[in-house]
Write a protein that holds these residues in place. Structure first.
Motif, PDB file in Angstrom:
ATOM      1  N   GLY A  57       0.808  -1.210   0.000  1.00 32.79           N
ATOM      2  CA  GLY A  57       0.000   0.000   0.000  1.00 32.79           C
ATOM      3  C   GLY A  57       0.838   1.256   0.000  1.00 32.79           C
ATOM      4  O   GLY A  57       2.064   1.214   0.066  1.00 32.79           O
ATOM      5  N   ASP A  58       0.150   2.404  -0.091  1.00 30.06           N
ATOM      6  CA  ASP A  58       0.868   3.675  -0.160  1.00 30.06           C
ATOM      7  C   ASP A  58       0.357   4.715   0.827  1.00 30.06           C
ATOM      8  O   ASP A  58       0.796   5.848   0.843  1.00 30.06           O
ATOM      9  CB  ASP A  58       0.825   4.240  -1.581  1.00 30.06           C
ATOM     10  CG  ASP A  58      -0.586   4.504  -2.070  1.00 30.06           C
ATOM     11  OD1 ASP A  58      -1.553   4.357  -1.291  1.00 30.06           O
ATOM     12  OD2 ASP A  58      -0.732   4.861  -3.249  1.00 30.06           O
ATOM     13  N   SER A  59      -0.560   4.316   1.683  1.00 33.98           N
ATOM     14  CA  SER A  59      -1.101   5.260   2.650  1.00 33.98           C
ATOM     15  C   SER A  59      -0.165   5.388   3.850  1.00 33.98           C
ATOM     16  O   SER A  59       0.368   4.402   4.355  1.00 33.98           O
ATOM     17  CB  SER A  59      -2.476   4.790   3.126  1.00 33.98           C
ATOM     18  OG  SER A  59      -2.980   5.689   4.083  1.00 33.98           O
ATOM     19  N   HIS A  60       0.028   6.599   4.323  1.00 35.66           N
ATOM     20  CA  HIS A  60       0.875   6.831   5.490  1.00 35.66           C
ATOM     21  C   HIS A  60       0.124   6.560   6.789  1.00 35.66           C
ATOM     22  O   HIS A  60       0.710   6.060   7.751  1.00 35.66           O
ATOM     23  CB  HIS A  60       1.391   8.282   5.473  1.00 35.66           C
ATOM     24  CG  HIS A  60       2.265   8.615   6.633  1.00 35.66           C
ATOM     25  ND1 HIS A  60       3.530   8.109   6.766  1.00 35.66           N
ATOM     26  CD2 HIS A  60       2.051   9.391   7.724  1.00 35.66           C
ATOM     27  CE1 HIS A  60       4.082   8.563   7.889  1.00 35.66           C
ATOM     28  NE2 HIS A  60       3.198   9.344   8.483  1.00 35.66           N
ATOM     29  N   PHE A  61      -1.145   6.853   6.817  1.00 39.51           N
ATOM     30  CA  PHE A  61      -1.916   6.733   8.045  1.00 39.51           C
ATOM     31  C   PHE A  61      -2.499   5.331   8.188  1.00 39.51           C
ATOM     32  O   PHE A  61      -3.057   4.783   7.245  1.00 39.51           O
ATOM     33  CB  PHE A  61      -3.028   7.785   8.084  1.00 39.51           C
ATOM     34  CG  PHE A  61      -2.480   9.178   8.051  1.00 39.51           C
ATOM     35  CD1 PHE A  61      -1.831   9.698   9.154  1.00 39.51           C
ATOM     36  CD2 PHE A  61      -2.587   9.942   6.905  1.00 39.51           C
ATOM     37  CE1 PHE A  61      -1.294  10.979   9.129  1.00 39.51           C
ATOM     38  CE2 PHE A  61      -2.057  11.230   6.859  1.00 39.51           C
ATOM     39  CZ  PHE A  61      -1.404  11.740   7.973  1.00 39.51           C
ATOM     40  N   GLN A  62      -2.376   4.776   9.389  1.00 37.98           N
ATOM     41  CA  GLN A  62      -2.792   3.392   9.613  1.00 37.98           C
ATOM     42  C   GLN A  62      -4.298   3.194   9.508  1.00 37.98           C
ATOM     43  O   GLN A  62      -4.766   2.100   9.250  1.00 37.98           O
ATOM     44  CB  GLN A  62      -2.276   2.880  10.965  1.00 37.98           C
ATOM     45  CG  GLN A  62      -2.855   3.557  12.177  1.00 37.98           C
ATOM     46  CD  GLN A  62      -2.097   4.800  12.607  1.00 37.98           C
ATOM     47  OE1 GLN A  62      -1.297   5.340  11.858  1.00 37.98           O
ATOM     48  NE2 GLN A  62      -2.367   5.262  13.806  1.00 37.98           N
ATOM     49  N   TRP A  63      -5.066   4.234   9.682  1.00 39.33           N
ATOM     50  CA  TRP A  63      -6.528   4.080   9.632  1.00 39.33           C
ATOM     51  C   TRP A  63      -7.068   4.183   8.206  1.00 39.33           C
ATOM     52  O   TRP A  63      -8.269   4.110   8.003  1.00 39.33           O
ATOM     53  CB  TRP A  63      -7.215   5.094  10.544  1.00 39.33           C
ATOM     54  CG  TRP A  63      -6.876   6.518  10.236  1.00 39.33           C
ATOM     55  CD1 TRP A  63      -7.468   7.331   9.305  1.00 39.33           C
ATOM     56  CD2 TRP A  63      -5.856   7.307  10.844  1.00 39.33           C
ATOM     57  NE1 TRP A  63      -6.885   8.557   9.299  1.00 39.33           N
ATOM     58  CE2 TRP A  63      -5.875   8.581  10.242  1.00 39.33           C
ATOM     59  CE3 TRP A  63      -4.908   7.067  11.835  1.00 39.33           C
ATOM     60  CZ2 TRP A  63      -4.994   9.596  10.585  1.00 39.33           C
ATOM     61  CZ3 TRP A  63      -4.036   8.084  12.181  1.00 39.33           C
ATOM     62  CH2 TRP A  63      -4.098   9.327  11.565  1.00 39.33           C
ATOM     63  N   THR A  64      -6.196   4.369   7.233  1.00 46.36           N
ATOM     64  CA  THR A  64      -6.614   4.364   5.832  1.00 46.36           C
ATOM     65  C   THR A  64      -5.913   3.220   5.118  1.00 46.36           C
ATOM     66  O   THR A  64      -4.949   2.654   5.616  1.00 46.36           O
ATOM     67  CB  THR A  64      -6.275   5.697   5.137  1.00 46.36           C
ATOM     68  OG1 THR A  64      -4.867   5.883   5.139  1.00 46.36           O
ATOM     69  CG2 THR A  64      -6.954   6.864   5.833  1.00 46.36           C
ATOM     70  N   GLY A  65      -6.374   2.893   3.943  1.00 47.57           N
ATOM     71  CA  GLY A  65      -5.755   1.795   3.205  1.00 47.57           C
ATOM     72  C   GLY A  65      -6.183   0.455   3.779  1.00 47.57           C
ATOM     73  O   GLY A  65      -7.289   0.307   4.293  1.00 47.57           O
TER      74      GLY A  65
END
Length: 85
Positions: A57-65
């Motif tokens: 994945g490429d999301s930085h925030f753990q609550w997304t992706g």
């Protein structure tokens, strides 16, 4: 602008990392757009006994992706820690 101010924030924590004694899990998504993947690897290497868990994945925030991958990795880590007690 707010983004420029955020980009200029830096933390000087490197000297503290070798002092960490708690079991540590470092999660990092391979395509993280906010923080290079190599930074997560370096962080894990600097903490004694830390486990590095790469995630897709490429999301930085753990609550997304892919949140399920985060939860699975954390649960596995916690269960491993329980077995070591």
């Amino acid at each position: 602008d707010m983004q420029e101010r955020l980009d200029s924030v830096s933390f000087q924590y490197e000297a503290l990392l070798p002092l960490i004694e708690a079991p540590t899990l470092v999660l990092h998504r391979r395509g993280d757009l906010a923080c290079p993947f190599a930074s997560g690897q370096q962080l894990a290497r600097a903490i004694p006994g830390a486990r590095f868990q790469p995630l897709d994945g490429d999301s930085h925030f753990q609550w997304t992706g892919d949140c399920e991958a985060i939860v699975s990795a954390v649960l596995e880590f916690l269960l491993d820690q329980q077995m070591d007690c």
